[in-house]
Design an enzyme around this catalytic site. Sequence first.
Site, PDB file in Angstrom:
ATOM      1  N   ASN A  85       0.804  -1.226   0.000  1.00  0.00           N
ATOM      2  CA  ASN A  85       0.000   0.000   0.000  1.00  0.00           C
ATOM      3  C   ASN A  85       0.835   1.274   0.000  1.00  0.00           C
ATOM      4  O   ASN A  85       0.289   2.368   0.016  1.00  0.00           O
ATOM      5  CB  ASN A  85      -0.930   0.024   1.222  1.00  0.00           C
ATOM      6  CG  ASN A  85      -2.000  -1.041   1.159  1.00  0.00           C
ATOM      7  OD1 ASN A  85      -1.681  -2.216   1.044  1.00  0.00           O
ATOM      8  ND2 ASN A  85      -3.255  -0.656   1.239  1.00  0.00           N
ATOM      9  N   VAL A  92       0.337   6.554  -1.296  1.00  0.00           N
ATOM     10  CA  VAL A  92      -0.092   5.811  -0.114  1.00  0.00           C
ATOM     11  C   VAL A  92      -1.559   5.443  -0.295  1.00  0.00           C
ATOM     12  O   VAL A  92      -2.422   6.326  -0.367  1.00  0.00           O
ATOM     13  CB  VAL A  92       0.081   6.649   1.174  1.00  0.00           C
ATOM     14  CG1 VAL A  92      -0.390   5.853   2.391  1.00  0.00           C
ATOM     15  CG2 VAL A  92       1.538   7.070   1.345  1.00  0.00           C
ATOM     16  N   CYS A  93      -1.839   4.154  -0.414  1.00  0.00           N
ATOM     17  CA  CYS A  93      -3.200   3.688  -0.681  1.00  0.00           C
ATOM     18  C   CYS A  93      -3.919   3.374   0.622  1.00  0.00           C
ATOM     19  O   CYS A  93      -3.622   2.379   1.296  1.00  0.00           O
ATOM     20  CB  CYS A  93      -3.163   2.445  -1.567  1.00  0.00           C
ATOM     21  SG  CYS A  93      -2.650   2.800  -3.253  1.00  0.00           S
ATOM     22  N   LEU A  94      -4.859   4.250   0.967  1.00  0.00           N
ATOM     23  CA  LEU A  94      -5.665   4.073   2.171  1.00  0.00           C
ATOM     24  C   LEU A  94      -7.065   4.607   1.903  1.00  0.00           C
ATOM     25  O   LEU A  94      -7.224   5.680   1.309  1.00  0.00           O
ATOM     26  CB  LEU A  94      -5.066   4.854   3.343  1.00  0.00           C
ATOM     27  CG  LEU A  94      -3.954   4.215   4.178  1.00  0.00           C
ATOM     28  CD1 LEU A  94      -3.437   5.221   5.199  1.00  0.00           C
ATOM     29  CD2 LEU A  94      -4.434   2.961   4.886  1.00  0.00           C
TER      30      LEU A  94
END
Length: 440
Positions: A85, A92-94
């Site tokens: 992520n 930033v994958c959230l």
Amino acid sequence: MSNQSILRITRELSEIQKGSDLSLAVACRDIDVRHVRALIIGPPDTPYEFGFFEFSVKFARDYPTKAPAVTAITTNAGRTRFNPNIYAQGRVCLSILGTWRGERGEEWSSAQGLESILISIQSLMSQNPYENEPGFEDAKTDYDKKNQEAYVAKIRHETLRISIIERLEDYLGIGREKVPGVTVYNAEEDYQSNASDAPFEPFKDLCKRRFLWYYDSYLLAIERESEKYKDGQRFEKMPFEGPGNIMDGSFQYSSLKLRLQAIYERLHKEVEAWADEGKIAVQKEMSIASNLQRQFEQIVENYKKNDSVTLDLELVDKNPFIWQLVLFGRPMTNLDGGMFRIKIYLSPKFPDVLPRIKFETPIFHHRVSKDGILCYDPTRKDDLKSHIEAIIEAVEEESPAYDPRTLVNPDAAKLFWGTPEEKKLYNRKLRRSVQESTEY
């Protein structure tokens, strides 16, 4: 940006800076709170353990209605993906950031803030980050288990190499070979509108202090992993890694150990130089010299009136930048009868650069490294009385709450938080060092 939005950001920054979480730090230039830098220290017992991971956070004018944009800076110049992520290019994958589709209720809301974002990113740094990749959450085959182990192994290596060793080498000016044709990600571009000759390195001193705290843990990790992975052995590519978004390389633990030791030696030389720098500051009658002299005199007077603590405090060679503290063990405690000599080294850049504390008298203690480096956290960074109080508290506290970020002596920590028999052994070793302290 509205005044209300600026006040909200300023309050959030202040709360994190004044908080007791040793794994989070934030900073910004005074001129613009919309551009923030954040540091997350990798969680213990994970492949990210005690690594220094930096992020850029940009707040839009409609914050907190909209989540800020977060970019990972610790990416090996865009060549290393530290997590499924956290991409090599910094993405930033959230779901909380709106950069990943999440379950209902996981999206951003104005009730959340910077600290919740950083904690969410930190939660990605788990014991098994392989499971963060969609489709691999429930991977149970032997193939996947082998990949999980291989993925953890290369993250641990690169955490040591990139986030710790290369960062400290850069801080200390220790040269290393540059890769031709590679442009290093420059976080300063976030601040180009604020023309300044001085680079913005808000976590420089923090990382130096923490490196000294966790040095033994870094060495232990290298010794343990070098038994499993030989120098030159290539990293294994994961099924979800693709061109431009990969963690490529090979294990080089022998080199990492030498570089780690060189950093440690350089940091000690840097601290030793403070004595001479301090003498020059005294000769030039700089305000920092008179400030430290005044604080010293006030603290000595204060402890003369304090019957609950017995200590001696003096300046080494009448230099207000080098203090010697002699702490006498409090009666009816494990330190009863002990006499510990502690050096307090102060930089002319105090309080921007915090003191280095060194136990000259050996002590077997979970918060004192084998070389005598004390892990402590003062309430007020600019007040040396607060530092001395924190030093005493760290050493004397007999029933602390478990916090692996404060355990800087792995051998002592293992016994202190082990079985009842191991705790008894810890107490015996501590008592032995207390008894020997009067002869040192």
